[in-house]
Design a protein around this motif. Sequence first.
Motif, mmCIF file in Angstrom:
data_model
loop_
_atom_site.group_PDB
_atom_site.id
_atom_site.type_symbol
_atom_site.label_atom_id
_atom_site.label_comp_id
_atom_site.label_asym_id
_atom_site.label_seq_id
_atom_site.Cartn_x
_atom_site.Cartn_y
_atom_site.Cartn_z
ATOM 1 N N PHE A 131 0.763 -1.089 0.070
ATOM 2 C CA PHE A 131 -0.157 0.049 -0.022
ATOM 3 C C PHE A 131 0.762 1.213 0.043
ATOM 4 O O PHE A 131 0.449 2.261 -0.550
ATOM 5 N N MET A 132 1.890 1.252 0.898
ATOM 6 C CA MET A 132 2.800 2.440 0.733
ATOM 7 C C MET A 132 3.531 2.558 -0.629
ATOM 8 O O MET A 132 3.734 3.632 -1.009
ATOM 9 N N ILE A 133 4.005 1.443 -1.309
ATOM 10 C CA ILE A 133 4.538 1.663 -2.659
ATOM 11 C C ILE A 133 3.363 2.105 -3.522
ATOM 12 O O ILE A 133 3.887 3.014 -4.531
ATOM 13 N N ILE A 134 2.178 1.970 -3.374
ATOM 14 C CA ILE A 134 1.184 2.547 -4.355
ATOM 15 C C ILE A 134 1.173 3.920 -4.207
ATOM 16 O O ILE A 134 1.079 4.700 -5.018
ATOM 17 N N GLY A 135 1.204 4.329 -2.915
ATOM 18 C CA GLY A 135 1.316 5.798 -2.494
ATOM 19 C C GLY A 135 2.285 6.317 -3.247
ATOM 20 O O GLY A 135 2.344 7.577 -3.944
ATOM 21 N N ILE A 136 3.593 5.730 -2.994
ATOM 22 C CA ILE A 136 4.848 6.581 -3.633
ATOM 23 C C ILE A 136 4.887 6.481 -5.350
ATOM 24 O O ILE A 136 4.983 7.385 -5.879
ATOM 25 N N ALA A 137 4.403 5.580 -5.755
ATOM 26 C CA ALA A 137 4.175 5.225 -7.296
ATOM 27 C C ALA A 137 3.062 6.463 -7.681
ATOM 28 O O ALA A 137 3.221 6.930 -8.707
ATOM 29 N N PHE A 138 2.202 6.668 -6.883
ATOM 30 C CA PHE A 138 0.987 7.551 -7.441
ATOM 31 C C PHE A 138 1.861 8.998 -7.389
ATOM 32 O O PHE A 138 1.687 9.787 -8.301
ATOM 33 N N LYS A 139 2.559 9.510 -6.221
ATOM 34 C CA LYS A 139 3.175 10.651 -6.156
ATOM 35 C C LYS A 139 4.267 10.996 -7.452
ATOM 36 O O LYS A 139 4.305 11.897 -7.747
ATOM 37 N N LEU A 140 4.855 9.808 -7.616
ATOM 38 C CA LEU A 140 5.904 9.891 -8.626
ATOM 39 C C LEU A 140 5.358 9.830 -9.965
ATOM 40 O O LEU A 140 5.913 10.220 -11.036
ATOM 41 N N ASP A 194 11.194 -8.456 -1.610
ATOM 42 C CA ASP A 194 9.834 -8.231 -1.863
ATOM 43 C C ASP A 194 9.555 -7.154 -2.543
ATOM 44 O O ASP A 194 8.871 -6.929 -3.778
ATOM 45 N N TRP A 195 9.990 -5.871 -2.290
ATOM 46 C CA TRP A 195 9.824 -4.610 -3.182
ATOM 47 C C TRP A 195 10.565 -4.492 -4.308
ATOM 48 O O TRP A 195 10.103 -3.622 -5.182
ATOM 49 N N GLN A 196 11.665 -5.105 -4.397
ATOM 50 C CA GLN A 196 12.427 -5.116 -5.809
ATOM 51 C C GLN A 196 11.254 -5.629 -6.713
ATOM 52 O O GLN A 196 11.231 -5.253 -7.899
ATOM 53 N N SER A 197 10.738 -6.875 -6.694
ATOM 54 C CA SER A 197 9.956 -7.514 -7.501
ATOM 55 C C SER A 197 8.516 -6.560 -7.877
ATOM 56 O O SER A 197 8.392 -6.620 -9.138
ATOM 57 N N ILE A 198 8.315 -5.891 -6.936
ATOM 58 C CA ILE A 198 6.991 -5.000 -7.305
ATOM 59 C C ILE A 198 7.572 -3.850 -7.976
ATOM 60 O O ILE A 198 6.845 -3.556 -8.960
ATOM 61 N N LEU A 199 8.772 -3.285 -7.511
ATOM 62 C CA LEU A 199 9.389 -2.027 -8.583
ATOM 63 C C LEU A 199 9.257 -2.619 -9.810
ATOM 64 O O LEU A 199 9.461 -1.767 -10.791
ATOM 65 N N MET A 200 9.932 -3.885 -9.839
ATOM 66 C CA MET A 200 10.278 -4.408 -11.322
ATOM 67 C C MET A 200 8.889 -4.207 -12.276
ATOM 68 O O MET A 200 8.863 -3.763 -13.435
ATOM 69 N N THR A 202 7.382 11.882 -18.570
ATOM 70 C CA THR A 202 7.899 11.666 -17.119
ATOM 71 C C THR A 202 7.431 10.342 -16.747
ATOM 72 O O THR A 202 8.330 9.737 -15.983
ATOM 73 N N ILE A 203 6.464 9.682 -17.102
ATOM 74 C CA ILE A 203 6.080 8.272 -16.713
ATOM 75 C C ILE A 203 7.175 7.337 -17.046
ATOM 76 O O ILE A 203 7.560 6.613 -16.200
ATOM 77 N N ALA A 204 7.613 7.498 -18.299
ATOM 78 C CA ALA A 204 8.706 6.833 -18.745
ATOM 79 C C ALA A 204 9.957 7.009 -17.651
ATOM 80 O O ALA A 204 10.529 5.993 -17.226
ATOM 81 N N HIS A 205 10.130 8.028 -17.336
ATOM 82 C CA HIS A 205 11.541 8.447 -16.703
ATOM 83 C C HIS A 205 11.394 7.973 -15.513
ATOM 84 O O HIS A 205 12.386 7.343 -14.809
ATOM 85 N N VAL A 206 10.030 7.952 -14.757
ATOM 86 C CA VAL A 206 9.916 7.358 -13.418
ATOM 87 C C VAL A 206 10.443 5.832 -13.416
ATOM 88 O O VAL A 206 10.992 5.355 -12.659
ATOM 89 N N GLY A 207 10.050 5.274 -14.771
ATOM 90 C CA GLY A 207 10.312 3.843 -14.720
ATOM 91 C C GLY A 207 11.844 3.453 -14.717
ATOM 92 O O GLY A 207 12.374 2.575 -14.185
ATOM 93 N N TYR A 208 12.622 4.315 -15.290
ATOM 94 C CA TYR A 208 13.966 4.298 -15.220
ATOM 95 C C TYR A 208 14.505 4.680 -13.918
ATOM 96 O O TYR A 208 15.543 4.041 -13.512
ATOM 97 N N LEU A 209 13.981 5.583 -13.085
ATOM 98 C CA LEU A 209 14.330 5.773 -11.717
ATOM 99 C C LEU A 209 14.108 4.786 -11.024
ATOM 100 O O LEU A 209 15.186 4.433 -10.034
ATOM 101 N N PHE A 210 13.130 3.877 -11.008
ATOM 102 C CA PHE A 210 12.959 2.619 -10.441
ATOM 103 C C PHE A 210 14.114 1.400 -10.475
ATOM 104 O O PHE A 210 14.105 0.995 -9.858
#
Lengths: 478, 200
Positions: free
Chosen positions: A211-220, A270-276, A304-312
């Motif tokens: 749930f926290m990752i969803i929050g982060i992903a949304f903000k980014l 765990d979060w590595q696989s979610i971020l992937m 921007t969306i694409a760049h966030v992907g590279y950031l991850f």
Amino acid sequence: MSISNEILLALPELSLLSMACLVLVVDAFSKDPDHRITYWLTQISLAIVFLLVFTSIPDEPRLAFHNSFIDDAMSSVLKCFICAITIIVFLYSYEYLKENKLMKGEYFVLGLFAVLGMMIMSSAYSLLSIYLGLELMSLSMYAMVAMNRKSAAASEAAMKYFILGALASGMLLYGISMIYGLTSSIQFTEIAAISMTSVENSRFLVFGMIFMIIGIAFKLGAAPFHMWVPDVYQGAPTSVTLFISTAPKLAAFAMAIRILVDGLFPLVADWQSILMVLAVLSMAIGNIVAISQTNIKRMLAYSTIAHVGYLFLGLIAGTINGFAGSMFYIISYALMSMGTFGMIILLGRYEFEAKNLEDFKGLSGRSPWFAFIMMCLMFSMAGVPPFLGFWSKWFVLKELVASGYFALAAVSVVFSIIGAYYYLRIVKLMYFDKPDKMTAIKATKQMRAVLTANGLLILVLGLLPNSLMQICLTALAH
Amino acid sequence: MIELIVFYIFGALLLGAATMVVVMRNPVHAALFLVLAFFCSAAIWLLLQAEFLAIALVLVYVGAVMVLFLFVVMMLDINMVTIREGFARYLPFGLFVAILMFLVMGLVVSSDYFLSDAFSTFSHVREGYSNTQHLGQTLYTEYLYQFEIAGAILLVAIVAAISLSMSKAKVTKAPNPGDQVTVKKQDRLRIVKMDAEGKE
């Protein structure tokens, strides 16, 4: 540590808060329709805060306020960049607001409060401070997007941003409450210590973490939580889009590092696989959908969306070097995005915004110098050497390969080649197409000078990437 | 024993009031029943020795939020017929959600966790303990930083609300007495020279 020492640690935040209140009062009494005093006071406060942070970058992390505030190298570096970027953003904004008759003193006051929120996020060391900083930043942003009340698109964008933002905050809080329920702490070191030892609870910790990752992903603005990005970027006044796409990204990065690395590093696998999943989706959606856009702001939103992907990708690498690569990426993205939106502001005039790609047709004929700057920015966004954008992708991918994610690195290279198409299309439009009209570019000397400096910075940093990388590495070394 | 009786009285009142909020046709009556519902919940908080929450509920919700609510209800001319139109249409779905929530709540309450001894006995706090004092102390020491940020957030909310809702155009028609006193004849009176018109 005594309370007075603790307050001294938060001196930059405190001075920004008091200056913001001062600006608010001064603006209420000023009669100037151009809000010159408000503008200059805002810039001076940001400069003061910048100096305060810059002169007190600590070697060792220091905690204050019952461990809910941290003053370390990462927070200081990010705060410096946030202040510096916001100063330039406001400089561009001032021109834009004056030109488009949108000048309001509250723009700068809310901007200062948003910066305060970002600074709080950068040096938050408990889940509660992170959440409060995030809300302070977001609330100011929602109001700034809605500021142009005559525009239906802006109102729609603000409404979408507000509702989806509230939903994301709810998700984040839900995750926070789960983590708190399991660890009975909201402080990062304690959460890390408990999640390290309690194996039987780790399944539930992962639940809260999602749930926290969803929050982060949304903000980014990472896919699949990116729905708001194109509409908000397109609908908001360009100066606000410029603001949203730069400094807050640094704060969101700080939030990601604090939660995932400082707090939940024991759950790294765990979060590595979610971020992937998030990274691949973001790169795919961002780069592919951007191709079909004709509105430049919307196209940049997908970029921007694409760049966030590279950031991850840097975070997925899971090493200090990878995190530093991500930090390098987000800083260089903020610099590039600032220049690009600055260019859109430069080309716009009253009641005419350079909103379509066609407006860049034949720019080299109208102004060879700014066409060159724009070319630098686009090459950098696409990742062409020797510009800054190449190095940011290079560092991230290098660490990804070093951590053994070959397939992911290959996929991201493919997507970056797809992405190069729509950046290079702008270069083609500028240099090889005939312009529809040969109107001269109308902008003040200041704006021209800063935009030139912005573009050249991308080139210079691209030639000397190690200096910025060194800063990022020392920032994350603790 | 007394506590149990008081709890059931207020519990029943709370349920009754909450039902009336939904059932009442007149929105003002519904809002007033909501006040009663808040008041009963405050009484139950008191019974649980959470006096701060009870006071806050009465002061904030009954005192401020509900009064504002009543104002809004009275100011707006709400057509109840249009609001009730979809009642029958949404009833099956509403019932489904309600039953689902009821079942889920039943599952949670009947779980081992809530059936354990910790929940079957009610422990009293020690004498002289005040949770208002405790809350105040924690809020102003341990959570000082967060408390200040919350203050800044409220300030931003005010600034944002005013800047979005205030229009610069002056709409007030109120006369300025000073202007009225200093007014000159030529400000108000316009003498126009005209040729005399003949009779038709």
